[in-house]
Design a protein around this motif. Structure first.
Motif: not given
Length: 180
Positions: A132-141, A143-151, A159-168
């Motif tokens: 909502r704040r930064l628009g639709a993210p770009e996703t890595g090849a 599909g696991t990483t969402a990125t937003w350009p900043a100033d 991106a998507g659901e967190l795996g059991a071993d992934e840090e929020p």
């Protein structure tokens, strides 16, 4: 003669009045979010209202302490991939999202990276807030990483659901880090 309500109806109405709010607070996503936010505030955990896309290299320790006086920032020398100085603080919420910790990484060029550890159950809420704040993210090849350009850098989240071993975690990486 006054009309009377059936006693069963009256009892059911009273039960709904008593248990309805409890059910909403405990068993719905919105109620749990509001309950967690209030409890964190009551337990003295500070709120961090920070626009991650507006972070910049000159956002030094003094600026953090001035802007967020309730955040108990503790800093010290540390060898990290992002620099030679590390500052950390426990937080209660990050922009109304229940969270745990803020970590700022400083190098010779100033603020190099920022990391916000939020509570696992609020990953979808964080992604929705960022979108909502930064628009639709770009996703890595992959599909696991969402990125937003900043100033002056890049905002990164899973991106998507967190795996059991992934840090929020939400990251802000400066242009200096990205150039490495």
């Amino acid at each position: 003669m006054k009309p009377r309500l059936h006693p069963l109806y009256t009892k059911l109405l009273l039960l709904a009045i008593v248990f309805g709010p409890f059910y909403w607070l405990v068993f719905t996503d919105d109620g749990q979010w509001r309950t967690d936010t209030v409890l964190l505030m009551l337990f003295g955990k500070p709120a961090l209202n920070l626009a991650p896309e507006r972070l910049y290299a000159g956002f030094d320790e003094a600026a953090v302490r001035e802007r967020f006086p309730k955040v108990d920032l503790r800093c010290g020398a540390a060898a990290t991939p992002f620099g030679n100085r590390l500052c950390g603080a426990e937080i209660g919420t990050f922009n109304s999202i229940p969270s745990r910790r803020l970590v700022l990484y400083y190098g010779d060029e100033g603020l190099m990276a920022a990391k916000i550890d939020y509570r696992r159950g609020y990953h979808a809420r964080l992604l929705a807030w960022l979108t909502r704040r930064l628009g639709a993210p770009e996703t890595g090849a992959d599909g696991t990483t969402a990125t937003w350009p900043a100033d002056e850098g890049l905002v990164v989240a899973r991106a998507g659901e967190l795996g059991a071993d992934e840090e929020p975690t939400l990251l802000w990486l400066s242009h200096a880090v990205l150039a490495q």
